[in-house]
Scaffold this active site. Structure first.
Site, PDB file in Angstrom:
ATOM      1  N   LYS A 258       0.843  -1.197   0.000  1.00  9.98           N
ATOM      2  CA  LYS A 258       0.000   0.000   0.000  1.00  9.98           C
ATOM      3  C   LYS A 258       0.875   1.243   0.000  1.00  9.98           C
ATOM      4  CE  LYS A 258      -3.891   2.003   2.630  1.00  9.98           C
ATOM      5  NZ  LYS A 258      -4.763   1.813   3.810  1.00  9.98           N
TER       6      LYS A 258
ATOM      7  N   SER B  63      -9.973  -0.489   7.230  1.00  8.10           N
ATOM      8  CA  SER B  63      -9.437  -0.206   5.899  1.00  8.10           C
ATOM      9  C   SER B  63      -8.813  -1.390   5.186  1.00  8.10           C
ATOM     10  CB  SER B  63      -8.403   0.927   5.983  1.00  8.10           C
ATOM     11  OG  SER B  63      -9.041   2.167   6.191  1.00  8.10           O
TER      12      SER B  63
ATOM     13  N   SER C 158      -9.578   2.178   3.215  1.00  7.21           N
ATOM     14  CA  SER C 158      -8.705   2.910   2.325  1.00  7.21           C
ATOM     15  C   SER C 158      -7.776   2.033   1.503  1.00  7.21           C
ATOM     16  CB  SER C 158      -7.865   3.905   3.141  1.00  7.21           C
ATOM     17  OG  SER C 158      -7.022   3.229   4.059  1.00  7.21           O
TER      18      SER C 158
END
Length: 368
Positions: free
Chosen positions: A2, A102, A77
């Site tokens: 990420k 997330s 996210s």
């Protein structure tokens, strides 16, 4: 990886134009751990800006499209992390961060597996912070056997297998407001578990005011994130480049006083004590990961902080407040047009039991 997790020498944008030129000088601890385990890095994944969003519509690389239906959101996210796994042709592990859900939310909306272990089991050193009080790292994989392999390789935590696990289904707050697709798939899965003879399944009354933990988590998150990113928020030029939903949440954090913040930190202590009480007579809890399936991007744009956000977060955020391990696995072919998912939650430090229960659930619910 990420794109809020440091990978030395590679751009790490945190999903924001403010960090478009940032090259971290060193790896995050999780990256060193992965490389040491023999993993081959494949790339960086898009995210909701600054990791402050659950839809994946406000990233530096644009909205993250759902792999099942590109007109719908991926969740966030860690939306790019979930999509990378869903679209992979082989077994990969993708790393995400999880402050309110997330990792598990995009896993649920994209039809993959997402695990947020107990807080601090995976180090957040070298990760852009959102809320140090609540931040966790997590893993996303295509299957639970892949998850089990990756988790054990990275942590060394053994699985704790039980012949007939006792599962609790928390009622009221955790099952109210399910949409039709989620309700049908989740209740159908519970019926299968009850009749399988492989589990003991019982309802667990959830009578407390769990909504207060939701409000407190939101305050803690935006207060801490706005302090870390205050330089950006005070810059007219950088503010103009931010997505409006993220900016509005951050501005709310700047306006939050210390008294309100400390009150919410007190509630966090209550959550740490109260959440495990749901597990008093069971080995693990099961519930829908999200109360809705992935909404359309058009429906979300301009409404990122409204009702959709609350329905996506409701069943995940308590376990960031309490630090309990929580794993989302897809419910397989349920007749729904979009993926639905089940969340398994264990007590403090019972990560090995959560993964072993998920293995047993996977075998039953995904049997051909």
């Amino acid at each position: 990886i990420k794109d809020n997790i440091f990978f030395a020498g590679f751009p790490t944008t945190d999903g924001s134009r403010s960090f478009s030129d940032f090259l971290p000088p060193a790896n995050a601890r999780i990256v060193d751990l992965l490389l040491g385990a023999g993993c081959v890095p494949l790339g960086k994944t898009n995210l909701h800006e600054l990791a402050l969003g659950v839809t994946g519509t406000s990233g530096y690389g644009g909205p993250i499209h759902n792999p099942v239906d590109p007109s719908r959101v991926s969740g966030g996210s860690s939306g790019g992390s979930a999509v990378s796994v869903a679209l992979s042709k082989g077994p990969i592990v993708s790393i995400g961060s999880d402050t309110g859900g997330s990792v598990r939310i995009p896993a649920a909306l994209c039809g993959v597996c997402g695990f947020k272990p107990s807080q601090r089991l995976l180090s957040t050193d070298g990760v852009f912070p959102l809320s140090p009080t609540l931040d966790h790292l997590g893993l996303l994989t295509k299957t639970i056997p892949d998850m089990s392999f990756a988790f054990r390789a990275l942590t060394g935590v053994p699985l704790a297998r039980k012949a007939k696990p006792r599962l609790g289904v928390p009622t009221r707050y955790f099952t109210e407001d399910m949409d039709d697709a989620v309700s049908k798939s989740f209740l159908g899965a519970v019926d299968r578990l009850r009749s399988s003879g492989e589990f003991e399944v019982k309802d667990v009354p959830a009578e407390g005011d769990y909504a207060r933990y939701s409000r407190a988590r939101a305050v803690i998150t935006v207060r801490e994130s706005s302090l870390f990113y205050e330089k950006i928020l005070r810059s007219p030029k950088l503010r103009r480049a931010m997505h409006k939903d993220v900016l509005s949440l951050m501005d709310g954090g700047l306006k939050t006083g210390i008294t309100e913040y400390m009150r919410c930190m007190g509630l966090r202590g209550d959550a740490v004590r109260e959440a495990p009480r749901l597990l008093t007579d069971v080995d693990a809890l099961i519930m829908p990961t999200c109360l809705i399936t992935a909404p359309s991007i058009d429906e979300v744009l301009g409404n990122e902080t409204g009702k959709i956000r609350r329905l996506l977060l409701r069943n995940t955020e308590l376990f960031n407040m309490s630090g309990l391990p929580a794993l989302s696995l897809p419910l397989g072919k349920t007749g729904a047009s979009m993926p639905t998912a089940l969340q398994v939650v264990g007590d403090h430090g019972e990560d090995g039991l959560v993964v072993s229960v998920a293995e047993k659930l996977w075998t039953l619910l995904h049997a051909r």
